[in-house]
Design a protein around this motif. Structure first.
Motif, PDB file in Angstrom:
ATOM      1  N   PRO A 180      -3.419  10.442  11.461  1.00 29.36           N
ATOM      2  CA  PRO A 180      -2.213   9.774  11.960  1.00 29.36           C
ATOM      3  C   PRO A 180      -1.387   9.163  10.826  1.00 29.36           C
ATOM      4  O   PRO A 180      -1.904   8.904   9.752  1.00 29.36           O
ATOM      5  N   VAL A 181      -0.125   8.905  11.106  1.00 31.68           N
ATOM      6  CA  VAL A 181       0.760   8.331  10.108  1.00 31.68           C
ATOM      7  C   VAL A 181       0.258   6.933   9.742  1.00 31.68           C
ATOM      8  O   VAL A 181       0.048   6.091  10.624  1.00 31.68           O
ATOM      9  N   PRO A 182       0.028   6.669   8.454  1.00 32.57           N
ATOM     10  CA  PRO A 182      -0.509   5.362   8.044  1.00 32.57           C
ATOM     11  C   PRO A 182       0.486   4.220   8.280  1.00 32.57           C
ATOM     12  O   PRO A 182       1.701   4.419   8.280  1.00 32.57           O
ATOM     13  N   HIS A 183      -0.066   3.040   8.445  1.00 36.32           N
ATOM     14  CA  HIS A 183       0.768   1.848   8.533  1.00 36.32           C
ATOM     15  C   HIS A 183       1.236   1.407   7.146  1.00 36.32           C
ATOM     16  O   HIS A 183       2.270   0.769   7.007  1.00 36.32           O
ATOM     17  N   LEU A 184       0.442   1.750   6.121  1.00 34.59           N
ATOM     18  CA  LEU A 184       0.788   1.384   4.752  1.00 34.59           C
ATOM     19  C   LEU A 184       0.362   2.495   3.818  1.00 34.59           C
ATOM     20  O   LEU A 184      -0.770   2.984   3.921  1.00 34.59           O
ATOM     21  N   VAL A 185       1.271   2.897   2.922  1.00 32.27           N
ATOM     22  CA  VAL A 185       0.954   3.885   1.888  1.00 32.27           C
ATOM     23  C   VAL A 185       1.533   3.384   0.575  1.00 32.27           C
ATOM     24  O   VAL A 185       2.724   3.039   0.511  1.00 32.27           O
ATOM     25  N   VAL A 186       0.702   3.362  -0.471  1.00 26.16           N
ATOM     26  CA  VAL A 186       1.143   2.905  -1.790  1.00 26.16           C
ATOM     27  C   VAL A 186       0.564   3.836  -2.844  1.00 26.16           C
ATOM     28  O   VAL A 186      -0.621   4.185  -2.786  1.00 26.16           O
ATOM     29  N   THR A 187       1.383   4.251  -3.805  1.00 33.98           N
ATOM     30  CA  THR A 187       0.908   5.026  -4.950  1.00 33.98           C
ATOM     31  C   THR A 187       0.758   4.091  -6.145  1.00 33.98           C
ATOM     32  O   THR A 187       1.690   3.360  -6.485  1.00 33.98           O
ATOM     33  N   ARG A 188      -0.419   4.140  -6.752  1.00 38.95           N
ATOM     34  CA  ARG A 188      -0.706   3.222  -7.852  1.00 38.95           C
ATOM     35  C   ARG A 188      -1.341   3.958  -9.032  1.00 38.95           C
ATOM     36  O   ARG A 188      -1.625   5.151  -8.948  1.00 38.95           O
ATOM     37  N   GLU A 189      -1.583   3.205 -10.106  1.00 36.24           N
ATOM     38  CA  GLU A 189      -2.236   3.737 -11.294  1.00 36.24           C
ATOM     39  C   GLU A 189      -3.436   2.857 -11.613  1.00 36.24           C
ATOM     40  O   GLU A 189      -3.337   1.626 -11.573  1.00 36.24           O
TER      41      GLU A 189
END
Length: 291
Positions: A45-54
């Motif tokens: 399902p479509v996430p409530h939160l998505v973050v791209t990090r390093e």
């Protein structure tokens, strides 16, 4: 070479999960020999939160959370990557420094800390009995470091059997060494233990390798898999990559996604799920040339 990589992971829960938090280490990064042209992802399902990090090792990863009841989870990552021939392919192994000199240099203040951190033991890379002796059969006194590493790579390839299903992520290195069986991540961990046990700096590399179908047969979608190999630090060349599973000096068929001390740092997909029962996981990986 230019490749399109598709990595699909599916989870099916026996009972609906109410919440999950996940980290995805399937995003290739740029190197001098690798240019990432495109990365797309779909999560259902479509996430409530998505973050791209390093992370600490400069790997890119995706964090996401799903905060609703769901009985299935699908993560699909598509990448387009252009690979050129790495600089070490044209290096002369016999002209590299004696490996003992590299050990001395690594213990000095001349070696940077981000190189030296990879000569220590880690969760999956331990100095088990006999590992140093195994390494020293290749790393004989005064031998050039790259020449010795190529010999070690070849010995592991010939001494160990590639046996899917014999090991899992919990299998100890002692079992791999005893039975001489395992898969790519086992051979990578064994290589790292050999090298670190004699004072050299080496790191785990996660990614993919192009596989080719038998002559006259079509390539099947999902016939590839995640792959693992190692990188050894060689002065004047830098991090130089070796694939013991295939007895290769890594070339333009390998696509890199992440580096770390061992597999635990770069698990392709890991996380926490709140559910009242078990789960099943299905993985499909496809690596295709696009030009």
């Amino acid at each position: 070479m230019k490749y399109q990589v598709t990595h699909i992971t599916k989870y099916e829960y026996q009972l609906p999960a109410s919440l999950c938090h996940n980290l995805v280490y399937q995003v290739p990064v740029n190197h001098s020999f690798q240019e990432v042209e495109k990365v797309n992802y779909q999560i259902h399902p479509v996430p409530h939160l998505v973050v791209t990090r390093e992370d600490f090792f400069s790997n890119k990863f995706i964090y996401f959370s799903i905060e609703e009841f769901h009985q299935r989870l699908t993560v699909e990552i598509k990448s387009e990557v252009k690979i050129s021939e790495p600089v070490w392919i044209s290096a002369a192994p016999q002209n590299t420094a004696p490996w003992e000199n590299v050990v001395i240099w690594l213990k000095s203040t001349d070696a940077e800390s981000d190189i030296r951190q990879f000569y220590l033991e880690s969760d999956h890379v331990v100095f088990i009995p006999g590992i140093r002796e195994y390494a020293l059969k290749s790393f004989t006194p005064g031998r050039p470091i790259m020449e010795a590493m190529l010999d070690l790579n070849s010995r592991i390839f010939n001494d160990f059997d590639f046996t899917p299903g014999f090991t899992d992520v919990t299998t100890k290195l002692e079992e791999v060494f005893l039975h001489k069986k395992g898969v790519c991540q086992d051979f990578a961990h064994f290589s790292l233990a050999c090298l670190r046990s004699i004072g050299l700096s080496a790191r785990y590399v996660s990614g993919y390798i192009e596989t080719l179908p038998p002559p006259g047969k079509p390539k099947l979608f999902g016939s590839d898999a995640s792959h693992a190999w190692i990188a050894l630090y060689i002065p004047d060349i830098g991090w130089t990559e070796f694939d013991a599973t295939n007895n290769l000096l890594v070339n333009d068929r390998h696509i890199r996604t992440a580096i770390g001390r061992d597999f635990a740092d770069v698990v392709p997909l890991k996380g926490v799920v709140y559910s009242g029962a078990g789960q099943r996981m299905y993985v499909n990986v496809d690596v295709r040339r696009v030009e």
